[in-house]
Design an enzyme around this catalytic site. Structure first.
Site, PDB file in Angstrom:
ATOM      1  N   GLU A 109     -11.393   3.868   6.170  1.00 28.68           N
ATOM      2  CA  GLU A 109     -10.064   4.116   6.623  1.00 28.68           C
ATOM      3  C   GLU A 109     -11.158   5.304   7.086  1.00 28.68           C
ATOM      4  OE1 GLU A 109      -7.868   6.595   3.553  1.00 28.68           O
ATOM      5  OE2 GLU A 109      -6.779   7.279   5.221  1.00 28.68           O
ATOM      6  N   HIS A 165       1.109  -1.191   0.101  1.00 27.76           N
ATOM      7  CA  HIS A 165       0.311   0.239  -0.023  1.00 27.76           C
ATOM      8  C   HIS A 165       0.599   1.365   0.103  1.00 27.76           C
ATOM      9  CE1 HIS A 165      -3.680   2.548   1.110  1.00 27.76           C
ATOM     10  NE2 HIS A 165      -3.474   2.582   1.083  1.00 27.76           N
TER      11      HIS A 165
HETATM   12  N1  HPA Z   1      -6.608   7.520   1.215  1.00 23.41           N
HETATM   13  C1  HPA Z   1      -7.656   8.173   0.244  1.00 23.41           C
HETATM   14  N2  HPA Z   1      -6.589   8.384  -0.743  1.00 23.41           N
HETATM   15  C2  HPA Z   1      -5.556   8.562  -0.864  1.00 23.41           C
HETATM   16  C3  HPA Z   1      -4.790   8.140   0.653  1.00 23.41           C
HETATM   17  C4  HPA Z   1      -5.015   7.389   1.374  1.00 23.41           C
HETATM   18  O1  HPA Z   1      -4.709   7.134   2.098  1.00 23.41           O
HETATM   19  N3  HPA Z   1      -3.297   8.522  -0.304  1.00 23.41           N
HETATM   20  C5  HPA Z   1      -2.931   8.724  -0.920  1.00 23.41           C
HETATM   21  N4  HPA Z   1      -4.775   9.117  -2.085  1.00 23.41           N
HETATM   22 ZN    ZN Z   2      -3.728   5.298   1.179  1.00 22.61          ZN
END
Ligand code: HPA
Ligand code: ZN
Length: 337
Positions: free
Chosen positions: A200, A17
């Site tokens: 997230e 990731h």
């Molecule tokens: N989340 C969502 N979009 C993103 C992220 C992330 O952590 N990093 C770069 N684009």
């Molecule tokens: Zn990411």
């Protein structure tokens, strides 16, 4: 050095990731701005670093897209990718599955071919230069429309033999995975691997959608799955890998304190978690630093670290034959530590 830190350094690892645009270090940002004559609102390293303070995902994304504006040429993308590979080779990373955001570039007039040509040039040289193998994952920006995603999909078609998977990133809340069901169908038919950021900031319902509608092979982040016992059981029983990013979670206030990070709990629940850096230039650390700080904060044991390193390979898109030598090396190092 503590025994745990020595173990972390010695183990071969895969990073699953990583947004290559998020590896743009402040020094390189200013260097590229200078060579491409891009006017930025900050002029010194101190000013750039001061801007890298976030309270949520959107705060970060605003700075991340602004930073991208300095990336203009194939050489910029090559140099950016090569710098990342060189850096993580020092962390004993032996395989990377990296994201790029083509729409972050085509939207500002950079042709699709420019980023992918530069990135692949660095990745193709990585085995010989650094002993690192790779897969490349093209992400769609979820705040943009399905129509925009299909336009990008058309631009990607000549490159499909060089792209291993698709992903979904950017602003999560208000942009559920189901918005992109048809794009994922097209990519699945083309034989690509499927991953998506989910859980997230977004709710467990988004993780369900990513599994049921997008039919993903791997979940990026997935933290909020822990709010739903049935979802935990499903992810565990299906053996689906989570690409967890502890220092990113701390920077974006997904957790208030690293001591509250759910990584150890994920392992205790039997979830196949991995440790990754997400956007290391913005979140304060590459892979080993994510391992070290989390190990210290939540008390990861020797066995936890071994499990995480193994998960990084078994959760990768390498074949079983390609994974085998890395897993054997991990066993050898585990026995010696
Ligand atoms: N989340 C969502 N979009 C993103 C992220 C992330 O952590 N990093 C770069 N684009
Ligand atoms: Zn990411």
């Amino acid at each position: 050095m503590s025994n745990i830190n020595a173990l972390i350094e010695a183990l071969p690892k895969a990073e699953l990731h990583l947004h290559i645009e998020g590896s743009l270090e402040p020094e390189q940002l200013l260097e590229f701005a200078d060579r491409n004559k891009v006017d930025l609102p900050f002029k010194t390293l101190e000013e750039v670093r001061a801007a890298y303070e976030f309270s949520n995902l959107q705060d970060f994304l605003d700075i991340y897209y602004q930073g991208m504006s300095v990336l203009q040429t194939e050489d910029d993308f090559h140099d950016l990718t090569d710098a990342y590979l060189k850096r993580v080779a020092a962390d004993n990373v032996r395989h990377v599955e990296i994201f790029f955001d083509p729409q972050g570039h085509t939207e500002r007039g950079i042709p699709f071919d420019v980023p992918i040509t530069g990135i692949l040039k660095a990745l193709d040289a990585a085995q010989e230069r650094y002993g690192i193998s790779y897969r490349l994952i093209m992400c769609f920006l979820r705040h943009l429309s399905e129509e925009d995603a299909f336009k990008t999909w058309e631009e990607a078609k000549p490159w499909l033999a060089r792209i291993h998977g698709i992903g979904l990133d950017s602003s999560e809340n208000g942009h559920p995975p189901s918005k992109f069901t048809r794009i994922y169908e097209a990519a699945r038919e083309a034989g690509l691997k499927l991953v998506a950021h989910a859980g997230e900031e977004g709710p467990p319902a988004y993780v369900y959608e990513a599994l049921d509608e997008l039919k993903i092979d791997r979940i990026d982040h997935g933290n909020r799955s822990l709010e739903d016992d049935a979802l935990i059981a499903r992810i565990r029983d299906a053996g689906i890998t989570l690409t967890v990013c502890p220092l990113s979670n701390l920077s974006l206030c997904v957790v208030d304190d690293l001591k509250d990070h759910p990584l150890k709990k994920m392992l205790a629940l039997g979830l196949k978690a991995t440790v990754n850096s997400d956007d290391p230039a913005y979140f304060g650390g590459y892979v080993n630093q994510n391992y070290r700080e989390t190990a210290e904060a939540v008390g990861l044991t020797h066995d936890d670290i071994i499990t995480l390193a193994k998960n990084s390979f078994t959760g990768s898109f390498l074949s079983a034959e390609e994974q085998a030598p890395h897993l054997e090396a991990i066993d050898r190092i585990a026995a010696a530590h």
